[in-house]
Structures are given as structure tokens and as C-alpha cells.
Design an enzyme around this catalytic site. Structure first.
Site, mmCIF file in Angstrom:
data_model
loop_
_atom_site.group_PDB
_atom_site.id
_atom_site.type_symbol
_atom_site.label_atom_id
_atom_site.label_comp_id
_atom_site.label_asym_id
_atom_site.label_seq_id
_atom_site.Cartn_x
_atom_site.Cartn_y
_atom_site.Cartn_z
ATOM 1 N N HIS A 109 13.668 22.016 12.356
ATOM 2 C CA HIS A 109 13.849 20.686 11.601
ATOM 3 C C HIS A 109 13.970 19.482 12.266
ATOM 4 O O HIS A 109 12.912 18.549 12.018
ATOM 5 C CB HIS A 109 15.207 20.919 10.855
ATOM 6 C CG HIS A 109 15.035 22.223 10.096
ATOM 7 N ND1 HIS A 109 14.155 22.778 9.281
ATOM 8 C CD2 HIS A 109 16.068 23.242 10.172
ATOM 9 C CE1 HIS A 109 14.416 23.835 8.836
ATOM 10 N NE2 HIS A 109 15.731 24.200 9.474
ATOM 11 N N ASP A 126 10.762 29.690 7.450
ATOM 12 C CA ASP A 126 12.069 29.697 7.492
ATOM 13 C C ASP A 126 12.696 30.332 6.187
ATOM 14 O O ASP A 126 12.913 31.742 6.497
ATOM 15 C CB ASP A 126 12.474 28.096 7.169
ATOM 16 C CG ASP A 126 14.027 27.820 7.339
ATOM 17 O OD1 ASP A 126 14.747 28.685 7.475
ATOM 18 O OD2 ASP A 126 14.451 26.508 7.293
#
Length: 464
Positions: free
Chosen positions: A276, A327
């Protein structure tokens, strides 16, 4: 799924661009032993379309595939990552080892059908529903390996150290009890998986630190030292700076922002993947790019959770490396991750074709090749320069040139269409570590994997 000896490609994407009449030869371990340009097909099977390297998926929480779409109802107040997390805690309480394996196998099959050929599994679902370790502490990790074997996908397994609920070593919450390990407990799982994976083609082990809020500096130090003793040079991944609340809490705890603190206190280098890394200052962007670490971007999940946008323009301008992952698996499409990555930057910059290598450069091809190279580094695979080359795994995607979205497109224009105009059905065949796993858009074990997943959802009380 028997291993092939090679593949003949009318067109194939190599590190220095597209080439014609390419003979690819595989070794017994499923790696590329030779790449011959201008060759004859001989006795090699012929690819049914243009061939590109498979995409590594650098960030996965497999169990979350079964809750995709279940957190899209408005709560009593504003929704965020933190409210989504509570829904996830509720779901995970019910998962059995059998269900976790079936969900992962279904997910990995879907990844292969969409052009992902290897996955880094950021695995923190370790224990029984009451939080006690299974008799085999690596039980859930072994289920992930079994699922990868069933689907035929490459696996870099990353057992996660998750010890606390917040900065400064705060005690874990009840919803986190299935995740919690101390350093020794986590390293025992890493060691067990090193033994299970060692020497197997396309199988590697590393370690993940859940986040700076979930491990103390001392635990980080001890875990990294233990990893070096068990698996020297193995990949290291960490969630970081995903949410602004995380940044604020880190500053309150340490006086520094998350990436700033990490770069000053950990040996971050090319082995690391910072997942991220959404909220960075200019100084943090420069520092991260200089380390050679990979920024692990998950645009569909980051959009779904309302995280924000990674500062890709300055990061790439300074030579930063990135890869993509699915994810939480709200989407399982490599092309969609790249498309949203570019579109997010267009919305911020208010211009087109933002993430480009230079005038006239193909955006789709540039993004694809950069993500392949960065993803391979994050998974600990042999170095890849974004094209098919000797030494890398024989992980190959055959695009469906008959798909209406790709008709009359060639080479880089084909990749532009694949990334920006694809409809999710542009992958025809997939080879992973030299073995065919998808043919004509269908996984070779699709019926059995789907049936097991349906049974798992029924047992969990979910609609199939």
C-alpha cells in the site's frame, strides 16, 4: 497437469520487445532454459495466440475471497477500512481449515484464469476459532500450500507476525485471536514451511510483518534475525501507511510517519515489499525509491476500502519499483489493477497517459512489464525485466487474439487493449512453471475446485 518441454510462439514479449517465431524451451524444474528467436516450431506445441509473461500477484489474503461483496451495505455512520475490518473479523471466526483450503483453491484458479501465475500469500489466519494453535502450528499454512498445488499456481508463502492491536504493543482484540503469534511461534511456522517448500519448483517461503501497529521494534528485530537463520535472503513484506489514521497514530507513538520510521529503523532493501504505502511525503517517496524495495499496490482493494492513491508519478520518476496484488479479492484481474492504477493518477493529475516511459510509449505495455518485474522481485523469483527470458519460471500467458476487444491489435497495441479495453475474457491459455493449467479460458480442474468451494460456502452458511 504434466509439464511441457517448451512452446513455440508466433509472437512473444521479450525483455527488449516483441519478437516473432520464438521457441521457448523449459527445463525439468519448470524454468525457461532457452529462448530462440527466428526459430522453427519443430516438435514444440504452438501457442494459440500472442504470449506474454505471467503476472505475479504480490499481495493476497486468500480467505477474504469468500467475503467479497459482503461488506457493501451502509452502516449507521460513515464507513471506512476500520468498519470493514470488523466485518472481516466476524467472517473469519467461522472458517475451518477445510473451508480455508477450498476458498484458496478457488481463488488461485481465478487468478490463473486472469493471468496471474504466482502469488505471495500474506498469511495471518493461523489458529483455531478459539485462538489456540492447532496441533500442527502450520496447519493453516499447509492448507494454503495444498490449495496452490491443486490450482497449480506459484506460491511465495509469507507467514505473518501479528502480535498487537496498536502501536506501543497494545493487547490484541478478541477479533484478532486467530492471528496472534509471538516471534518464536511465528518462526516455527516459517521453519515448517521452509521444510515443506524447499526445492519445489515455484515454491518459496518468506515472512511478513503485519504492520508497525501489530509488532514492536524489538519483535521486528528478532523476527528478521530469525528469518535470516531459517531462510537467508527470503522476501519480507509489510502493510504500511495504508490509512491516514495509521499515519496519525504512528506519529503520536514515535514522532515519525510510518515509512519514515521504517526507513530509519529497519534494513529495507530490494528484499522488501511495502504494501500500500499510500500516504507518503515527498521525502518518504525519495527514500523508498532509493532502497530498491517494491511498492505493493492493490488499486481495486484500495479503492474499495477508500484508502487513497499512491503517489505513483514522483515514485516512478525516481526509479521506484512496483507490483500489483488483488489483496481482498474484490476483483481478481491483473489488467484491472493496472487500469485503475493509471486511471487514479489521471483523476489526480487531470490529464491522460500519466504513467509513461516517454513520448510515444505504450502505457499498457509499460505498466504491464514494470509490474511483472516488480512482482517477481517481491516474490523472490529470479530477476525479470518485464519480458520472457532464460532463467525465470516458465510462467506464460497466451492472450486470446480472437477476443473482439483484441481483434486487429498487435504487440504493444495489443497490451494497451488488454489493459484498458479488456472485458475479463482476454486470457486464453496459461502455463505455470511449465505446466498447462488453463486451456481455452477454462482451468483444467475447474469443476472439482468449484464444487469444493460450493460445499465450503454451504458449510459456512453462505449463499453459493
Amino acid at each position: 497437469m504434466d509439464r511441457l518441454t517448451g512452446l513455440f510462439c508466433d509472437r512473444a514479449l521479450l525483455p527488449d520487445g516483441w519478437a516473432g517465431d520464438v521457441a521457448l524451451r523449459f527445463d525439468a524444474q519448470g524454468a525457461l532454459a532457452a529462448v530462440e528467436v527466428g526459430a522453427a516450431a519443430g516438435d514444440l506445441p504452438r501457442a494459440a495466440g500472442p504470449v506474454i509473461p505471467g503476472m505475479p500477484n504480490l499481495h493476497s489474503h486468500a480467505f477474504q475471497r469468500a467475503m467479497a461483496g459482503l461488506a457493501e451495505r451502509a452502516g449507521p455512520s460513515e464507513d471506512s477500512f476500520w468498519t470493514w475490518r470488523e466485518a472481516m473479523y466476524g467472517f473469519v471466526r467461522r472458517l475451518t481449515p477445510d473451508a480455508a483450503e477450498a476458498i484458496a483453491a478457488l481463488l488461485y484458479m481465478e487468478m490463473l484464469k486472469q493471468g496471474y501465475t504466482a502469488v505471495a500469500e500474506f498469511h495471518y489466519l493461523h489458529h483455531d476459532t478459539d485462538g489456540r494453535p492447532y496441533a500442527d502450528r502450520a496447519e493453516m499454512s499447509r492448507r494454503i500450500l495444498a490449495a496452490a498445488d491443486t490450482a497449480g499456481i506459484g506460491l511465495t508463502h509469507l507467514p505473518v507476525l501479528y502480535a498487537h492491536s496498536g502501536f506501543g504493543g497494545r493487547p490484541p482484540s478478541d477479533g484478532q485471536r486467530r492471528f496472534i503469534n509471538d516471534v518464536d511461534g511465528l518462526l516455527s511456522i516459517v521453519a515448517a514451511m521452509r521444510g515443506a517448500l524447499d526445492g519445489r519448483a515455484g515454491r518459496r517461503v518468506g515472512l511478513a510483518l503485519h504492520s508497525l501497529r501489530a509488532v514492536t521494534p524489538e519483535e521486528m528485530r528478532d523476527a528478521l534475525a530469525g528469518l535470516e537463520a531459517i531462510a537467508p535472503g527470503a522476501p519480507i513484506h509489510i502493510h504500511i501507511a495504508e490509512q491516514t489514521a495509521e499515519v496519525d497514530d504512528c506519529v503520536a507513538w514515535s514522532g515519525r510517519r510510518p515509512v519514515e520510521w521504517l526507513l530509519d529503523n529497519a534494513p529495507v532493501d530490494g528484499r522488501w515489499c511495502l504494501v500500500h504505502a499510500t500516504h507518503l511525503t515527498g521525502t518518504e517517496v525519495t527514500g523508498l525509491a532509493a532502497t530498491g524495495a517494491v511498492a505493493g499496490l492493490c488499486p481495486t482493494t484500495e479503492a474499495n476500502l477508500g484508502d487513497g492513491l499512491f503517489p505513483a508519478v514522483p515514485f516512478l520518476a525516481q526509479g521506484g519499483r512496483f507490483g500489483v496484488g488483488s489483496d481482498s479479492h474484490i476483483s481478481v484481474s491483473a489488467a484491472e489493477e493496472l487500469r485503475i492504477l493509471e486511471y487514479g493518477q489521471r483523476l489526480v493529475q487531470r490529464r491522460r497517459n500519466v504513467l509513461r516511459a516517454g513520448p510515444g510509449a505504450s502505457i499498457g505495455s509499460g505498466l504491464y512489464q514494470a509490474a511483472v518485474a516488480g512482482g517477481a522481485r517481491a516474490l523472490g523469483q529470479p530477476a525479470v525485466e518485464g519480458g520472457i527470458r532464460v532463467g525465470q519460471p516458465a510462467d506464460l500467458v497466451v492472450l486470446d487474439a480472437d477476443n473482439p476487444k483484441l481483434l486487429a491489435r498487435r504487440d504493444d497495441s495489443l497490451l494497451d487493449a488488454y489493459v484498458f479495453a479488456g472485458d475479463g475474457h482476454a486470457v486464453r491459455d496459461v502455463i505455470a512453471a511449465g505446466r498447462p493449467v488453463v486451456r481455452d479460458g477454462r482451468h483444467l480442474r475447474e469443476d472439482a475446485i468449484t464444487a469444493a468451494y460450493r460445499r465450503a460456502l454451504a458449510a459456512l452458511g453462505e449463499a453459493a
